[in-house]
Design an enzyme around this catalytic site. Structure first.
Site, PDB file in Angstrom:
ATOM      1  CB  SER A  90      -0.847  -0.003   1.280  1.00  0.00           C
ATOM      2  OG  SER A  90      -1.457   1.258   1.493  1.00  0.00           O
TER       3      SER A  90
ATOM      4  CE1 TYR B 197      -4.389  -1.957   5.194  1.00  0.00           C
ATOM      5  CE2 TYR B 197      -3.101  -0.005   4.686  1.00  0.00           C
ATOM      6  CZ  TYR B 197      -3.870  -1.076   4.265  1.00  0.00           C
ATOM      7  OH  TYR B 197      -4.110  -1.256   2.929  1.00  0.00           O
TER       8      TYR B 197
HETATM    9  P1  NAD Z   1     -11.384  -6.387   0.530  1.00  0.00           P
HETATM   10  O1  NAD Z   1     -11.927  -6.232   1.918  1.00  0.00           O
HETATM   11  O2  NAD Z   1     -12.287  -6.109  -0.630  1.00  0.00           O
HETATM   12  O3  NAD Z   1     -10.775  -7.843   0.322  1.00  0.00           O
HETATM   13  C1  NAD Z   1      -9.971  -8.440   1.315  1.00  0.00           C
HETATM   14  C2  NAD Z   1      -9.859  -9.912   1.029  1.00  0.00           C
HETATM   15  O4  NAD Z   1      -9.071 -10.508   2.065  1.00  0.00           O
HETATM   16  C3  NAD Z   1     -11.213 -10.649   1.034  1.00  0.00           C
HETATM   17  O5  NAD Z   1     -11.230 -11.644   0.055  1.00  0.00           O
HETATM   18  C4  NAD Z   1     -11.261 -11.264   2.422  1.00  0.00           C
HETATM   19  O6  NAD Z   1     -12.078 -12.424   2.506  1.00  0.00           O
HETATM   20  C5  NAD Z   1      -9.789 -11.619   2.587  1.00  0.00           C
HETATM   21  N1  NAD Z   1      -9.423 -11.865   3.987  1.00  0.00           N
HETATM   22  C6  NAD Z   1      -9.606 -11.067   5.060  1.00  0.00           C
HETATM   23  N2  NAD Z   1      -9.212 -11.708   6.171  1.00  0.00           N
HETATM   24  C7  NAD Z   1      -8.763 -12.928   5.783  1.00  0.00           C
HETATM   25  C8  NAD Z   1      -8.239 -14.056   6.464  1.00  0.00           C
HETATM   26  N3  NAD Z   1      -8.094 -14.058   7.794  1.00  0.00           N
HETATM   27  N4  NAD Z   1      -7.899 -15.143   5.755  1.00  0.00           N
HETATM   28  C9  NAD Z   1      -8.060 -15.185   4.394  1.00  0.00           C
HETATM   29  N5  NAD Z   1      -8.560 -14.139   3.696  1.00  0.00           N
HETATM   30  C10 NAD Z   1      -8.905 -13.040   4.396  1.00  0.00           C
HETATM   31  O7  NAD Z   1     -10.078  -5.442   0.505  1.00  0.00           O
HETATM   32  P2  NAD Z   1      -9.226  -4.847  -0.702  1.00  0.00           P
HETATM   33  O8  NAD Z   1      -9.390  -3.385  -0.674  1.00  0.00           O
HETATM   34  O9  NAD Z   1      -9.460  -5.582  -1.952  1.00  0.00           O
HETATM   35  O10 NAD Z   1      -7.751  -5.142  -0.155  1.00  0.00           O
HETATM   36  C11 NAD Z   1      -6.905  -6.121  -0.709  1.00  0.00           C
HETATM   37  C12 NAD Z   1      -5.471  -5.772  -0.357  1.00  0.00           C
HETATM   38  O11 NAD Z   1      -5.120  -4.528  -0.957  1.00  0.00           O
HETATM   39  C13 NAD Z   1      -5.220  -5.606   1.150  1.00  0.00           C
HETATM   40  O12 NAD Z   1      -3.967  -6.147   1.501  1.00  0.00           O
HETATM   41  C14 NAD Z   1      -5.223  -4.099   1.318  1.00  0.00           C
HETATM   42  O13 NAD Z   1      -4.475  -3.699   2.433  1.00  0.00           O
HETATM   43  C15 NAD Z   1      -4.571  -3.676   0.015  1.00  0.00           C
HETATM   44  N6  NAD Z   1      -4.819  -2.294  -0.357  1.00  0.00           N
HETATM   45  C16 NAD Z   1      -6.096  -1.852  -0.572  1.00  0.00           C
HETATM   46  C17 NAD Z   1      -6.283  -0.516  -0.925  1.00  0.00           C
HETATM   47  C18 NAD Z   1      -7.652   0.037  -1.180  1.00  0.00           C
HETATM   48  O14 NAD Z   1      -7.775   1.263  -1.306  1.00  0.00           O
HETATM   49  N7  NAD Z   1      -8.686  -0.775  -1.278  1.00  0.00           N
HETATM   50  C19 NAD Z   1      -5.184   0.337  -1.064  1.00  0.00           C
HETATM   51  C20 NAD Z   1      -3.915  -0.154  -0.836  1.00  0.00           C
HETATM   52  C21 NAD Z   1      -3.740  -1.479  -0.503  1.00  0.00           C
END
Ligand code: NAD
Length: 261
Positions: free
Chosen positions: A143, A156
């Protein structure tokens, strides 16, 4: 094994960025192992969608990213399915926003385990097979919060900085192999993880979701627009493809200018 499609394991791929990555890799012919927390009907729909729309093989691992033994089992089973694992994308992640004095210990532990330690456990399990086959790409979804901080996101930010440090260290360990490891550092992408933050902030400040998006969420992102999952997926596909072979240990931003400040 000649004739066997490439295979990508993507953690946290039942939602958001992970699901977008799964569709993009499937569209390029990769077989996919999905993972994430979802009910069995939802999982079946996602597996079927990949198979039907992209004519690839697709499986699901229920491994909980807080549990090292389940992560190891996910990798062992994934390798047994089409005898290879070409790309590991460590993507699963959660968020919790609170001042540090009020930050629940259980949330700290869960964020460190899911967002950071699962990357270590999955990488450790995947490397012996990748080394034996002489091929492998590991992509860690970090991120901008792996490079810079925001207040109230201590766990985080700590976890994502940790992922970037881990990525650099392993890149050096793997430098004399054909395996690469990189981090992708997105700014805000409009996924369920971010929708949750928008709703919390709107309730906390008594303002509309639109105002939260403009004045809070995208305040640090100079281009003032969300990052598209499809564009992140193109970056991951580049790292997984032949042109990415010299890129290792890097932290590639796609953040609308956030870290240029
Ligand atoms: P999201 O909530 O849509 O998806 C998260 C996924 O992780 C889901 O499939 C969920 O079931 C899974 N998950 C959560 N806990 C879990 C566990 N204990 N075991 C197995 N799976 C688990 O979130 P997202 O926004 O798609 O985020 C995905 C990644 O991208 C994360 O690492 C997040 O930190 C990173 N990220 C997101 C953003 C953003 O703006 N959305 C920005 C930077 C980084």
């Amino acid at each position: 094994m000649a004739g066997v499609a490439s295979h990508a394991v993507i953690t946290g791929s039942t939602s958001g960025i992970g699901w977008g990555l799964a569709k993009a890799f499937a569209s390029r012919g990769y077989d996919i192992t999905l993972n994430g927390l979802a009910d069995s009907d939802a999982v079946q729909r996602l597996v079927d969608e990949l198979k039907t729309e992209f004519k690839v093989q697709a499986w699901y691992s229920p491994a909980n990213m807080m549990k090292p033994d389940e992560i190891q089992k996910m990798i062992v089973e994934a390798e047994s399915r089409n005898s290879k694992l070409d790309v590991l994308i460590n993507n699963a992640g959660i968020q919790h926003v609170a001042p540090v004095e009020e930050f629940p210990e259980s949330k700290w532990d869960a964020i460190i385990a899911i967002n950071m330690s699962s990357t270590f456990h999955a990488t450790k399990a995947a490397l012996p097979g990748m080394k034996k086959r002489g091929h492998g790409r590991i992509i860690n979804i970090a991120s901008v919060h792996g490079l810079v901080a925001s207040p109230f996101k201590s766990a985080y930010v700590a976890a994502k900085h940790g992922v970037i440090g881990f990525t650099k260290s392993i890149a050096l360990e793997l430098a004399d192999t054909p395996i690469t490891i990189n981090a992708i550092c997105p700014g805000y992408v409009r996924t369920p993880l971010v929708e949750g933050q928008i709703e919390q902030q709107a309730a906390a400040h008594g303002i509309s979701k639109e105002k939260v998006i403009r004045d809070v969420i995208l305040a640090a992102q100079p281009k003032k627009e969300f990052i598209e999952v499809e564009h992140l997926a193109e970056l991951a596909l580049f790292l997984a493809g032949p042109a990415g072979r010299a890129v290792t240990g890097s932290s590639m931003t796609m953040d609308g200018g956030w870290t240029a400040r």
